[in-house]
Design a protein around this motif. Sequence first.
Motif, PDB file in Angstrom:
ATOM      1  N   ALA A 109      39.642  41.534  21.233  1.00  0.00           N
ATOM      2  CA  ALA A 109      39.932  40.446  22.170  1.00  0.00           C
ATOM      3  C   ALA A 109      39.565  40.848  23.598  1.00  0.00           C
ATOM      4  N   GLU A 110      39.879  42.070  23.976  1.00  0.00           N
ATOM      5  CA  GLU A 110      39.538  42.558  25.309  1.00  0.00           C
ATOM      6  C   GLU A 110      38.023  42.643  25.477  1.00  0.00           C
ATOM      7  N   ARG A 111      37.363  43.082  24.422  1.00  0.00           N
ATOM      8  CA  ARG A 111      35.899  43.194  24.463  1.00  0.00           C
ATOM      9  C   ARG A 111      35.246  41.826  24.657  1.00  0.00           C
ATOM     10  N   ARG A 112      35.746  40.812  23.938  1.00  0.00           N
ATOM     11  CA  ARG A 112      35.226  39.446  24.111  1.00  0.00           C
ATOM     12  C   ARG A 112      35.468  38.949  25.532  1.00  0.00           C
ATOM     13  N   LEU A 113      36.655  39.216  26.064  1.00  0.00           N
ATOM     14  CA  LEU A 113      36.992  38.787  27.421  1.00  0.00           C
ATOM     15  C   LEU A 113      36.062  39.426  28.455  1.00  0.00           C
ATOM     16  N   VAL A 114      35.850  40.726  28.342  1.00  0.00           N
ATOM     17  CA  VAL A 114      34.964  41.437  29.279  1.00  0.00           C
ATOM     18  C   VAL A 114      33.534  40.927  29.144  1.00  0.00           C
ATOM     19  N   THR A 115      33.065  40.735  27.913  1.00  0.00           N
ATOM     20  CA  THR A 115      31.708  40.240  27.685  1.00  0.00           C
ATOM     21  C   THR A 115      31.519  38.862  28.303  1.00  0.00           C
ATOM     22  N   THR A 116      32.481  37.972  28.076  1.00  0.00           N
ATOM     23  CA  THR A 116      32.395  36.616  28.625  1.00  0.00           C
ATOM     24  C   THR A 116      32.393  36.639  30.145  1.00  0.00           C
ATOM     25  N   ALA A 117      33.252  37.456  30.736  1.00  0.00           N
ATOM     26  CA  ALA A 117      33.315  37.552  32.195  1.00  0.00           C
ATOM     27  C   ALA A 117      32.019  38.109  32.776  1.00  0.00           C
ATOM     28  N   MET A 118      31.457  39.122  32.118  1.00  0.00           N
ATOM     29  CA  MET A 118      30.207  39.715  32.616  1.00  0.00           C
ATOM     30  C   MET A 118      29.036  38.758  32.472  1.00  0.00           C
ATOM     31  N   LEU A 119      28.998  37.989  31.375  1.00  0.00           N
ATOM     32  CA  LEU A 119      27.936  36.994  31.215  1.00  0.00           C
ATOM     33  C   LEU A 119      28.029  35.926  32.302  1.00  0.00           C
ATOM     34  N   SER A 120      29.239  35.500  32.598  1.00  0.00           N
ATOM     35  CA  SER A 120      29.441  34.506  33.651  1.00  0.00           C
ATOM     36  C   SER A 120      29.001  35.053  35.009  1.00  0.00           C
ATOM     37  N   PHE A 121      29.372  36.304  35.287  1.00  0.00           N
ATOM     38  CA  PHE A 121      28.991  36.935  36.551  1.00  0.00           C
ATOM     39  C   PHE A 121      27.476  37.084  36.654  1.00  0.00           C
ATOM     40  N   ARG A 122      26.840  37.497  35.554  1.00  0.00           N
ATOM     41  CA  ARG A 122      25.373  37.645  35.545  1.00  0.00           C
ATOM     42  C   ARG A 122      24.694  36.304  35.804  1.00  0.00           C
ATOM     43  N   ASN A 123      25.210  35.233  35.204  1.00  0.00           N
ATOM     44  CA  ASN A 123      24.640  33.909  35.413  1.00  0.00           C
ATOM     45  C   ASN A 123      24.780  33.456  36.866  1.00  0.00           C
ATOM     46  N   LYS A 124      25.919  33.756  37.482  1.00  0.00           N
ATOM     47  CA  LYS A 124      26.118  33.409  38.898  1.00  0.00           C
ATOM     48  C   LYS A 124      25.129  34.166  39.782  1.00  0.00           C
ATOM     49  N   LEU A 125      24.915  35.436  39.470  1.00  0.00           N
ATOM     50  CA  LEU A 125      23.935  36.214  40.234  1.00  0.00           C
ATOM     51  C   LEU A 125      22.537  35.616  40.088  1.00  0.00           C
TER      52      LEU A 125
END
Length: 49
Positions: free
Chosen positions: A14-30
């Motif tokens: 669950a933590e891994r999914r959360l971190v992955t989702t957050a990083m994908l969102s951050f990468r998209n914003k960049l």
Amino acid sequence: MIRRKKVILTLTSAERRLVTTAMLSFRNKLAVRGKPTEDVSELLIRLMR
């Protein structure tokens, strides 16, 4: 040259999914802002291994 300390995290699925989702969102914003995404992409690849 700067020497960086390696950090190893132990995450639940669950933590891994959360971190992955957050990083994908951050990468998209960049990407939308036209900023480099290589470092975030590298971390995502390491996380998904």
